[in-house]
Design a protein around this motif. Structure first.
Motif, short mmCIF file in Angstrom:
data_model
loop_
_atom_site.label_atom_id
_atom_site.label_comp_id
_atom_site.label_asym_id
_atom_site.label_seq_id
_atom_site.Cartn_x
_atom_site.Cartn_y
_atom_site.Cartn_z
N ARG A 1 0.96 -1.16 0.18
CA ARG A 1 -0.12 0.24 -0.32
C ARG A 1 0.98 1.44 -0.28
O ARG A 1 0.15 2.54 -0.52
CB ARG A 1 -1.48 0.14 1.08
CG ARG A 1 -2.27 -1.33 0.97
CD ARG A 1 -2.67 -0.77 2.36
NE ARG A 1 -3.29 0.12 2.44
CZ ARG A 1 -4.21 0.41 4.01
NH1 ARG A 1 -4.66 -0.41 4.43
NH2 ARG A 1 -4.66 1.45 3.84
N VAL A 2 1.89 1.39 0.51
CA VAL A 2 2.85 2.34 0.58
C VAL A 2 3.56 2.54 -0.93
O VAL A 2 3.56 3.45 -1.70
CB VAL A 2 4.13 1.74 1.47
CG1 VAL A 2 5.19 3.73 1.83
CG2 VAL A 2 3.40 1.89 2.75
N THR B 1 2.21 2.16 -3.63
CA THR B 1 0.81 2.21 -4.30
C THR B 1 1.22 3.74 -4.25
O THR B 1 0.33 4.60 -4.84
CB THR B 1 -0.62 1.64 -3.95
OG1 THR B 1 -0.78 0.28 -4.33
CG2 THR B 1 -1.86 2.31 -4.84
N ALA B 2 1.30 4.56 -2.65
CA ALA B 2 0.75 5.89 -2.39
C ALA B 2 1.84 6.46 -3.25
O ALA B 2 2.13 8.00 -3.34
CB ALA B 2 0.11 5.66 -1.08
N SER C 1 -1.97 4.55 8.83
CA SER C 1 -2.07 4.47 7.87
C SER C 1 -0.49 4.01 7.04
O SER C 1 -0.20 4.91 6.93
CB SER C 1 -3.75 4.81 7.18
OG SER C 1 -2.60 6.36 5.85
N GLU D 1 -1.17 4.98 3.97
CA GLU D 1 -0.60 6.13 2.88
C GLU D 1 -0.14 7.52 3.65
O GLU D 1 0.22 8.77 3.73
CB GLU D 1 -2.24 7.10 2.32
CG GLU D 1 -3.12 6.23 1.31
CD GLU D 1 -3.50 3.90 1.92
OE1 GLU D 1 -3.37 3.54 1.38
OE2 GLU D 1 -3.43 4.47 3.43
N SER D 2 -0.70 7.80 4.78
CA SER D 2 -0.57 8.90 5.83
C SER D 2 1.36 8.69 5.77
O SER D 2 1.90 9.13 6.38
CB SER D 2 -0.89 8.30 7.46
OG SER D 2 -0.41 7.87 7.95
N ALA E 1 3.67 6.65 3.83
CA ALA E 1 4.10 7.02 2.53
C ALA E 1 3.93 8.87 2.39
O ALA E 1 5.21 9.41 2.40
CB ALA E 1 2.96 6.89 1.41
N ALA E 2 2.95 9.46 3.15
CA ALA E 2 3.18 11.04 2.72
C ALA E 2 4.58 11.94 3.57
O ALA E 2 5.22 12.99 3.41
CB ALA E 2 1.77 11.60 3.35
N PRO F 1 1.80 14.06 -3.63
CA PRO F 1 1.29 13.44 -5.10
C PRO F 1 0.37 14.30 -6.27
O PRO F 1 -0.34 15.64 -5.58
CB PRO F 1 0.38 12.17 -4.80
CG PRO F 1 0.57 12.47 -3.04
CD PRO F 1 1.52 13.60 -2.81
#
Length: 404
Positions: free
Chosen positions: A14-15, A17-18, A60, A62-63, A65-66, A77
């Motif tokens: 998932r990382v 993908t982000a 998460s 996604e966070s 990865a941010a 992104p």
């Protein structure tokens, strides 16, 4: 063995993908940096840990990865490289370029100074830090004010990233780059050891280098702390790059000095006199790596000689700077140069046994010249071997006169 993906694999997927908008090589570097940390966390949570447990600890994917984007200076992104270059085009590129090239210039200068100090084993070489330190300070200030993102968005940085990505795609070059990457943890340990060892070596050769040792120890600690974190925080390049350049320059200088010593047969020559330049640009007499400001001569009976003039084997005067007390300022100043010895001893104030500073004539900067020899010398007696006389040159004893 079960083919069910582990929690780390699911989380990293998932990382990935982000971060899909970044170059593939950059994504792999980021994942390689965080994978060991996630594996340790999974082992801490125990076998069969679920993705939810990782999310509870890290947030998460996604966070997470941010956060990796922000710490690494990558665009958000949807903000491609073209958009970044457009927003930083024109005059706004000046400050990021000063930050980048100031770092590179400072690293190169530091490597050259370390090379010179290693060859000569002389800490005075580091006086050259005063020349480029302002450049590094300006570079660091611009980095802290503008952030690392504008620097990473420079075209030359993008070209470097593209070149390295192409190199990784080539089989031989890619293996070599991956091998170098695997050595990074050991490299920072090696840097720390080299810095401390270099400081100790300079301190053994020159007592004044004890003031330099704390800075080298601090740099060693900085290498151990900042080196492993560079991948996730590019601002630490302003710490890691100068330290690496210093170690590489010092290593090359030490290697060159070792080759020179080996070429001379591995034996260190005895102390010899040679001339160097002082702060006035005049020749300065040096013996065994230390400056010599005065020379005292004695006769065979141990009596000091005055008005002695020194010459070398070709009849050239050994002329060095002569110092004296300048009356108007009450300080030690150059008054000329000649080859006459001995010279008066210059004293610039004294400290008594209780540690109190005393100037002369009530002035803290007072200076005085002391004539005479501050020590006595025991001249070794040379035993002259007896002269042997040949039989032919010996005089025969007179024959006794016969008595009648």
């Amino acid at each position: 063995m079960s083919d069910k993906p582990t929690a780390v694999r699911v989380y990293l997927a998932r990382v990935r993908t982000a971060l899909a908008d970044l170059p593939a090589s950059e994504i792999e570097e980021i994942l390689e940096d965080v994978r060991p940390h996630l594996a340790e966390l999974e082992a801490e949570l125990g076998e069969g840990a679920r993705v939810e447990a990782l999310i509870e600890r890290l947030g998460s994917p996604e966070s997470y990865a941010a956060e990796l984007r922000a710490s690494g200076g990558y665009p958000a992104p949807g903000e491609g490289a073209t958009q970044v270059f457009t927003t930083t085009a024109g005059p706004s590129l000046v400050k990021p370029r000063i930050a980048l090239w100031g770092l590179l210039f400072s690293a190169l200068a530091l490597a050259l100074l370390a090379f010179g100090a290693a060859v000569t084993v002389d800490p005075d070489v580091f006086a050259g830090l005063l020349l480029f330190a302002p450049v590094f300070v300006v570079s660091l200030v611009l980095l802290l004010r503008g952030g690392v993102e504008p620097v990473l968005a420079l075209p030359e940085v993008a070209w470097l990233r593209t070149t390295m990505a192409k190199g990784r795609e080539q089989e031989d070059a890619g293996k070599f780059l991956r091998y170098l990457g695997s050595l990074k943890p050991a490299w920072w340990v090696l840097c720390a050891v080299a810095l401390v060892a270099f400081g100790l070596l300079l301190m053994l050769r020159h007592r004044g280098a004890v003031l330099l040792l704390p800075f080298l120890i601090l740099a060693a600690v900085a290498a151990l702390w900042a080196g492993p974190r560079v991948r996730t925080d590019r601002r630490l390049l302003w710490v890691a790059v100068p330290i690496s350049a210093f170690v590489i320059g010092g290593a090359l200088g030490g290697f060159g000095a070792a080759i020179d010593l080996f070429a001379r047969g591995g034996s260190s020559s005895p102390p010899s006199y040679y001339t160097s330049s002082d702060s006035y640009g005049n020749d300065q007499l040096t013996y065994g790596g230390h400056d010599v400001g005065n020379i005292y001569a004695f006769d065979a009976e141990g009596k000091p000689l005055t008005e002695v003039y020194l010459y070398d084997e070709e009849g050239r005067p050994i002329t060095v700077t002569r110092y004296g007390c300048e009356r108007s300022s009450g300080s030690r100043q150059k008054i000329g140069e000649d080859n006459r010895f001995p010279r008066p001893k210059i004293e610039q104030g004294v400290t008594d046994d209780q540690g109190n500073y005393n100037g002369y004539n009530g002035y803290r900067g007072a200076c005085r010249e002391l004539a005479g020899v501050p020590f006595s010398a025991a001249i070794p007696k040379v035993t002259v071997p007896p002269t042997t006389t040949s039989p032919t040159s010996s005089s025969a004893p007179a024959s006794p006169t016969p008595t009648k």
